[in-house]
Motif scaffolding. Sequence first.
Motif, PDB file in Angstrom:
ATOM      1  N   ASN A 330       0.819  -1.212   0.000  1.00  0.00           N
ATOM      2  CA  ASN A 330       0.000   0.000   0.000  1.00  0.00           C
ATOM      3  C   ASN A 330       0.853   1.263   0.000  1.00  0.00           C
ATOM      4  OD1 ASN A 330      -2.483  -1.233  -0.155  1.00  0.00           O
ATOM      5  ND2 ASN A 330      -2.737  -1.401   2.086  1.00  0.00           N
ATOM      6  N   ARG A 331       1.989   1.211   0.668  1.00  0.00           N
ATOM      7  CA  ARG A 331       2.894   2.363   0.650  1.00  0.00           C
ATOM      8  C   ARG A 331       3.442   2.574  -0.768  1.00  0.00           C
ATOM      9  NH1 ARG A 331       4.455   0.134   5.689  1.00  0.00           N
ATOM     10  NH2 ARG A 331       6.253  -0.927   4.726  1.00  0.00           N
ATOM     11  N   GLN A 334       0.606   3.932  -3.019  1.00  0.00           N
ATOM     12  CA  GLN A 334       0.279   5.347  -2.835  1.00  0.00           C
ATOM     13  C   GLN A 334       1.218   6.238  -3.651  1.00  0.00           C
ATOM     14  OE1 GLN A 334       0.265   6.131   1.368  1.00  0.00           O
ATOM     15  NE2 GLN A 334      -1.607   4.929   1.742  1.00  0.00           N
ATOM     16  N   GLU A 335       2.466   5.849  -3.696  1.00  0.00           N
ATOM     17  CA  GLU A 335       3.436   6.602  -4.485  1.00  0.00           C
ATOM     18  C   GLU A 335       3.058   6.581  -5.964  1.00  0.00           C
ATOM     19  OE1 GLU A 335       8.294   6.786  -5.264  1.00  0.00           O
ATOM     20  OE2 GLU A 335       7.387   5.084  -4.199  1.00  0.00           O
ATOM     21  N   ARG A 338      -0.192   8.719  -6.569  1.00  0.00           N
ATOM     22  CA  ARG A 338       0.115  10.153  -6.602  1.00  0.00           C
ATOM     23  C   ARG A 338       0.701  10.544  -7.956  1.00  0.00           C
ATOM     24  NH1 ARG A 338       1.856   9.224  -1.192  1.00  0.00           N
ATOM     25  NH2 ARG A 338       4.028   8.968  -1.919  1.00  0.00           N
TER      26      ARG A 338
END
Length: 347
Positions: A330-331, A334-335, A338
Amino acid sequence: MYIKKIIIAITIIGVIAFGIFGYYLYNSVFSSNTNFEAKEQVVYIPSAATYETVLDSIRPFIKDLQSFDLVAQKKGYAGNVRPGRYFLEKGMNNNELVNRLRSGNRPVKVIFNNQERLENLAGRISKQIEADSLALLKSFKNQAFLSENDFESSTALGMYIPNQYEFYWNTSADEFRSRMKQEYDRFWNEKRLKKAEDIGLTPKEVITMASIVQKETAKVDERPKVAGVYMNRHKNGWKLDADPTVIYAIKEKTGNFDTIIKRVLYKDLELESPYNTYKYKQIPPGPIWMPDISSIEAVLNYEDHDFFYFVADVQNFGYHKFAKNLAQHNRNKQEYVRWINKQGIKR
């Protein structure tokens, strides 16, 4: 004396006439009779060609069609036309030209890869051999052939292993298809069949899995790692959750294979389709793309690791970031989200 002079005169005329005839015959057979500046000139003789068709085909490249016809008739070629792809060489005489058209059918190199459907494959092949796309597609989809060889409409594309092959230009649609089945059987040798068995997949499932890997990454060196992710999911009873299968499902459902989808939306994941791997655990019913041999080998020899997730690496385009657990994924995701939002990509 008078009769003797007549005989001598007739003899002289005969010798001259014979000489003229011999000269004409020699020139007809052995003198250069080409009419082009390039080193070679390709001529295509269709399967249904008559001798008149041949004459029409070579007319632009021959200086004296009448002398060619004379030699062709004498050598029996006029009644024994042979279809194919022939290269005429600058400076050839009629004897050489006839010999070339009689026994010089030169093969073509047929190349294909990364076709999405049988329709695309038929179009690609029709540009390289005599058979047209409609005849090829009809042959590819022939139900009797598919049933006899344990294929279905959904798996038929997987029978065509992308590579470079040598064919005669005048190969028919059925001949092309039969040759491809032979190449498929040759590809799936004892070693590859054993590897497929060892990883718990059939050859058709390997090709389908490879088609997903192919669509996920264009980087050949990354394919075994991506394949490892999907095999980890498959072996653990997870859904494959592969975005390319959803995109294919949308195209298959709408019938519009020209549509371009750069971003899969959450609503797409609910699409009812056996190709939607976000909805069903099973491997899709067939390939969503024609995988390269490198992708097939990547599945058969997938990388053994503990990754279950991956997402595009926006700092190293073309490659992906891999994760062992959902929190890490998930990290990474997210990148990517974005970045894609910044690019204004909504679909």
